[in-house]
Design an enzyme around this catalytic site. Sequence first.
Site, PDB file in Angstrom:
ATOM      1  N   LYS A 227       1.136  -4.195  -1.417  1.00 41.52           N
ATOM      2  CA  LYS A 227       0.083  -3.330  -1.965  1.00 41.52           C
ATOM      3  C   LYS A 227       0.524  -2.759  -3.302  1.00 41.52           C
ATOM      4  O   LYS A 227      -0.244  -2.732  -4.262  1.00 41.52           O
ATOM      5  CB  LYS A 227      -0.252  -2.198  -0.978  1.00 41.52           C
ATOM      6  CG  LYS A 227      -1.118  -2.671   0.178  1.00 41.52           C
ATOM      7  CD  LYS A 227      -1.203  -1.650   1.299  1.00 41.52           C
ATOM      8  CE  LYS A 227      -1.918  -2.264   2.501  1.00 41.52           C
ATOM      9  NZ  LYS A 227      -1.801  -1.479   3.721  1.00 41.52           N
TER      10      LYS A 227
ATOM     11  N   GLN B 165       0.040   4.330   5.712  1.00 40.85           N
ATOM     12  CA  GLN B 165       0.236   3.070   6.412  1.00 40.85           C
ATOM     13  C   GLN B 165       0.356   3.306   7.925  1.00 40.85           C
ATOM     14  O   GLN B 165       1.141   4.143   8.370  1.00 40.85           O
ATOM     15  CB  GLN B 165       1.506   2.379   5.884  1.00 40.85           C
ATOM     16  CG  GLN B 165       1.757   1.011   6.459  1.00 40.85           C
ATOM     17  CD  GLN B 165       0.705  -0.023   6.057  1.00 40.85           C
ATOM     18  OE1 GLN B 165       0.321  -0.114   4.888  1.00 40.85           O
ATOM     19  NE2 GLN B 165       0.223  -0.793   7.019  1.00 40.85           N
TER      20      GLN B 165
ATOM     21  N   ASP C 272      -9.061   3.699   2.607  1.00 37.79           N
ATOM     22  CA  ASP C 272      -9.104   2.875   3.816  1.00 37.79           C
ATOM     23  C   ASP C 272     -10.460   3.011   4.514  1.00 37.79           C
ATOM     24  O   ASP C 272     -10.793   2.206   5.382  1.00 37.79           O
ATOM     25  CB  ASP C 272      -8.006   3.334   4.800  1.00 37.79           C
ATOM     26  CG  ASP C 272      -6.823   2.381   4.822  1.00 37.79           C
ATOM     27  OD1 ASP C 272      -6.993   1.221   4.412  1.00 37.79           O
ATOM     28  OD2 ASP C 272      -5.742   2.813   5.263  1.00 37.79           O
TER      29      ASP C 272
END
Length: 287
Positions: A53, A97, A120
């Site tokens: 990422k 995460q 997200d």
Amino acid sequence: MTARIIDGRAFAAGILAEVATETAALAAMGIVPGLAVVLVGEDAASQVYVRNKARRTKEAGMASFEYRLPEDTAETALLALVAELNDDPAVHGILVQLPLPGHIDTARVLDAVSPDKDVDGFHVINAGRLAAGLPGLVPCTPLGCLLMLKAELGDLSGARAVVLGRSNIVGKPMAALLLRESCTVTIAHSRTRNFPDECRRADILVAAVGQPELVRGDWIKPGATVLDVGINRVATEGNNTRLVGDVAFAEALTVAGRITPVPGGVGPMTIACLLRNTLTAARRSAR
Ligand code: NDP
């Protein structure tokens, strides 16, 4: 019939190129989109995801902020970092995460992220906005699926779509997006009766169950478009492993009209959509 294989890597490359162009335009106006990624602990797979990422973020011309915290980080310390990032004007997107270590309440942490920086799309406010048909940040994997479907099929209106799986990160938002496109949507899950028959009705079949090759070729309507979200590692001969999806690919290939492979289908779209969401959040912050 042999299905057309949908090349997710090519789609993702196209989105990343668009994101890079628009990022440069925004940066020229003084706003460099910034993505903060927070990793708690030493989970090997998570470390790889976070590294990828960060690399992609920089390649797109965005600012990448990485926070690696030890496994025994207290929940209060993590919440304090999230609060700091919420207030930081250089950070437009925050990604914590998952999975988090067991002593941390994941829902509490995700809900502490500002909904405007929730790239997200996991915050309940964004889930609610999606369900209500309001603009918000949409979870990356279903967003990637939708972009591929629209590019492949054009207008989805009236199509019968069946989503396999009802998780908050894939199944439910996928169904909400397809409904927004005026599909007739069914969500099937582990308690669904006649699961194969539900699949057979689908013009668009999105499989997100996490069960290797559960969906057989004869569960697929001839000519259907099949998106395989599943990523399952299975053992092969000689102590090796390989990745397979939730769909028996070789069987499906002879029945479906279009299908995504695993790997190289839905997977690459997830990270591309993460950066697309970061760009969206940065643009909105400028208003
Ligand atoms: P979850 O485990 O959270 O949800 C799985 C869903 O599938 C549940 O709704 C469950 O039903 C249903 N299910 C499980 N087994 C069966 C079965 N035998 N028959 C019918 N339904 C079943 O998974 P996720 O949604 O998080 O992920 C799904 C898959 O997608 C995984 O393989 C994951 O690795 C992959 N994934 C891939 C991503 C990508 O970037 N390509 C991103 C995210 C996930 P119930 O609710 O009744 O238990």
